[in-house]
Design a protein around this motif. Structure first.
Motif, PDB file in Angstrom:
ATOM      1  N   ALA A 233      15.437  37.462   1.582  1.00  0.00           N
ATOM      2  CA  ALA A 233      15.435  38.318   2.203  1.00  0.00           C
ATOM      3  C   ALA A 233      13.796  38.052   2.689  1.00  0.00           C
ATOM      4  CB  ALA A 233      14.657  39.396   1.446  1.00  0.00           C
ATOM      5  N   TYR A 236      14.903  35.795   5.577  1.00  0.00           N
ATOM      6  CA  TYR A 236      15.275  36.703   7.121  1.00  0.00           C
ATOM      7  C   TYR A 236      14.569  37.136   7.514  1.00  0.00           C
ATOM      8  CZ  TYR A 236      18.148  40.272   9.201  1.00  0.00           C
ATOM      9  OH  TYR A 236      17.986  41.393   9.897  1.00  0.00           O
ATOM     10  N   TRP A 268      24.350  40.568   2.806  1.00  0.00           N
ATOM     11  CA  TRP A 268      24.023  40.195   4.232  1.00  0.00           C
ATOM     12  C   TRP A 268      24.687  39.434   5.016  1.00  0.00           C
ATOM     13  CZ3 TRP A 268      22.309  36.163   4.136  1.00  0.00           C
ATOM     14  CH2 TRP A 268      21.725  35.170   3.086  1.00  0.00           C
ATOM     15  N   PRO A 290      16.559  45.879   9.793  1.00  0.00           N
ATOM     16  CA  PRO A 290      17.412  45.421   9.095  1.00  0.00           C
ATOM     17  C   PRO A 290      15.852  46.347   8.156  1.00  0.00           C
ATOM     18  CG  PRO A 290      16.082  43.341  10.137  1.00  0.00           C
ATOM     19  CD  PRO A 290      16.563  44.987  11.057  1.00  0.00           C
ATOM     20  N   PRO A 291      16.043  46.578   6.785  1.00  0.00           N
ATOM     21  CA  PRO A 291      17.433  46.130   6.008  1.00  0.00           C
ATOM     22  C   PRO A 291      18.367  48.023   6.126  1.00  0.00           C
ATOM     23  CG  PRO A 291      15.248  47.163   4.690  1.00  0.00           C
ATOM     24  CD  PRO A 291      14.501  46.778   5.961  1.00  0.00           C
TER      25      PRO A 291
END
Length: 372
Positions: A233, A236, A268, A290-291
């Motif tokens: 995460a 990203y 994801w 996102p998210p």
């Protein structure tokens, strides 16, 4: 229409309040008011009554009458003179005041509204504004009750890091992103940095910024990777930040690295593939927000804001919100066009133009603006 009827009634009431004291006719105030004239007149009447009853001899009554009459004449001469309110000059003055009141009150009100109001804007009924306004998710009654108890506990025990750990995700799910960011920050302050707290605060700040990864969020994600270099995460969001700043090469490399390290069934993966495909000029099913996914509600909100600003203009905050939204939706050309419109509409506000320039730099639009 109902609003204008109410305003007309209010104007009429204001004019009536001004005219009411001038509308009636009253007798002119007597010159005897505040003098001794009434006293001496009563005294003369009393002398006549005493003489008629026989309690006062004729000679004594005559002497008393002469003395009272003399004092009455002196008091009448000393009494202040007054102007008859019903005279022609006074009536003209009252009529002039009435005409001025009838004209100046509504004209002044219209002039103030024309200068400070927005008469050119279309009507916005309450029902339409309520329907268009975004609403945060409604918590179940039990969850809301528990939330209130946790908030009460933390108000008295701000150093309870575990309590903040419980509260922050509830705020995040309820759409209270600023409160969630503050709760995660308080948990870090009380209990130190952890991957969960850093990542949670970063995601809350991104959501509060409508999907834009700003400097404070990037710092949180970088700190997350210091504790866990493989956290997908955080990787990203930092890659998304590079994309939003216009660094396509770094963004493509980041997305490829994420896909290379991902498990095939990671939830994801489809989002990362979509963004990478768009950067590489390939057909993409969704640009992604996102998210959260780009729902019809989000698209409608952005479209509604765009239409309103295009028709009537808006504030710096509204233009900034629209530009950010287009960047998040991957519509960079639209973001550049609206940024140009914002600069044109706010060209007389130097401070606003400087803030728009900073926004363009933050979103990676500065170079593209300069190239146009």
């Amino acid at each position: 229409m109902a609003l204008w009827i109410v305003l007309a009634l209010m104007t009429g009431a204001a004019v009536l309040a001004v005219l009411w004291p001038l509308s009636g006719t009253s007798a002119a105030p007597s010159s005897e008011v505040g003098s001794d004239v009434p006293f001496y007149r009563n005294q003369l009447a009393e002398i006549d009554r005493d003489q008629a009853r026989g309690t006062l001899a004729a000679a004594e009554a005559e002497a008393a009458r002469i003395e009272s009459s003399r004092r009455l004449l002196r008091a009448s001469a000393e009494a202040p003179s007054t102007v008859d309110a019903t005279s022609e000059p006074a009536l003209r003055r009252r009529r002039t005041a009435s005409a001025l009141a009838l004209s100046i009150v509504p004209i002044t009100g219209l002039a103030i509204y024309g200068g400070l109001g927005s008469p050119q804007l279309p009507a916005q009924p309450v029902s339409a504004r309520v329907a268009a306004a975004p609403t945060a998710p409604t918590l179940p009654k039990e969850v809301a009750s528990a939330l209130a108890r946790i908030e009460e506990h933390l108000a008295a025990n701000a150093g309870d890091a575990r309590g903040w750990d419980v509260l922050a995700p509830i705020y995040l799910r309820a759409g209270r992103f600023d409160d969630a960011a503050r709760a995660y920050a308080q948990a870090r302050k009380s209990g130190g940095d952890t991957v969960e707290r850093l990542l949670g605060e970063g995601e809350a700040r991104v959501s509060a910024a409508e999907g834009v990864v700003e400097d404070d969020s990037r710092a949180l994600f970088k700190r997350t990777l210091e504790l866990d270099a493989s956290m997908p995460a955080a990787r990203y969001y930092l890659t998304l930040a590079a994309e939003q700043q216009g660094d396509g090469e770094a963004a493509r490399a980041g997305y490829r690295a994420l896909l290379a390290d991902a498990k095939p069934d990671a939830p994801w993966v489809s989002l990362v593939r979509s963004r990478l495909a768009r950067l590489e000029g390939q057909p993409s099913p969704s640009a992604g927000l996102p998210p959260h996914s780009v729902t019809p509600d989000i698209a409608a909100m952005v479209s509604g804001l765009d239409d309103r600003l295009a028709a009537n203009g808006g504030s710096e905050a509204e233009w900034s919100r629209l530009v950010r939204s287009f960047v998040v939706l991957g519509r960079r050309d639209d973001a550049l066009h609206r940024l140009a419109q914002a600069r044109d509409g706010l060209k007389s506000d130097t401070a606003a133009l400087e803030r728009l320039d900073r926004l363009a730099s933050e979103l990676g639009l500065r170079a593209e603006v300069a190239g146009r």
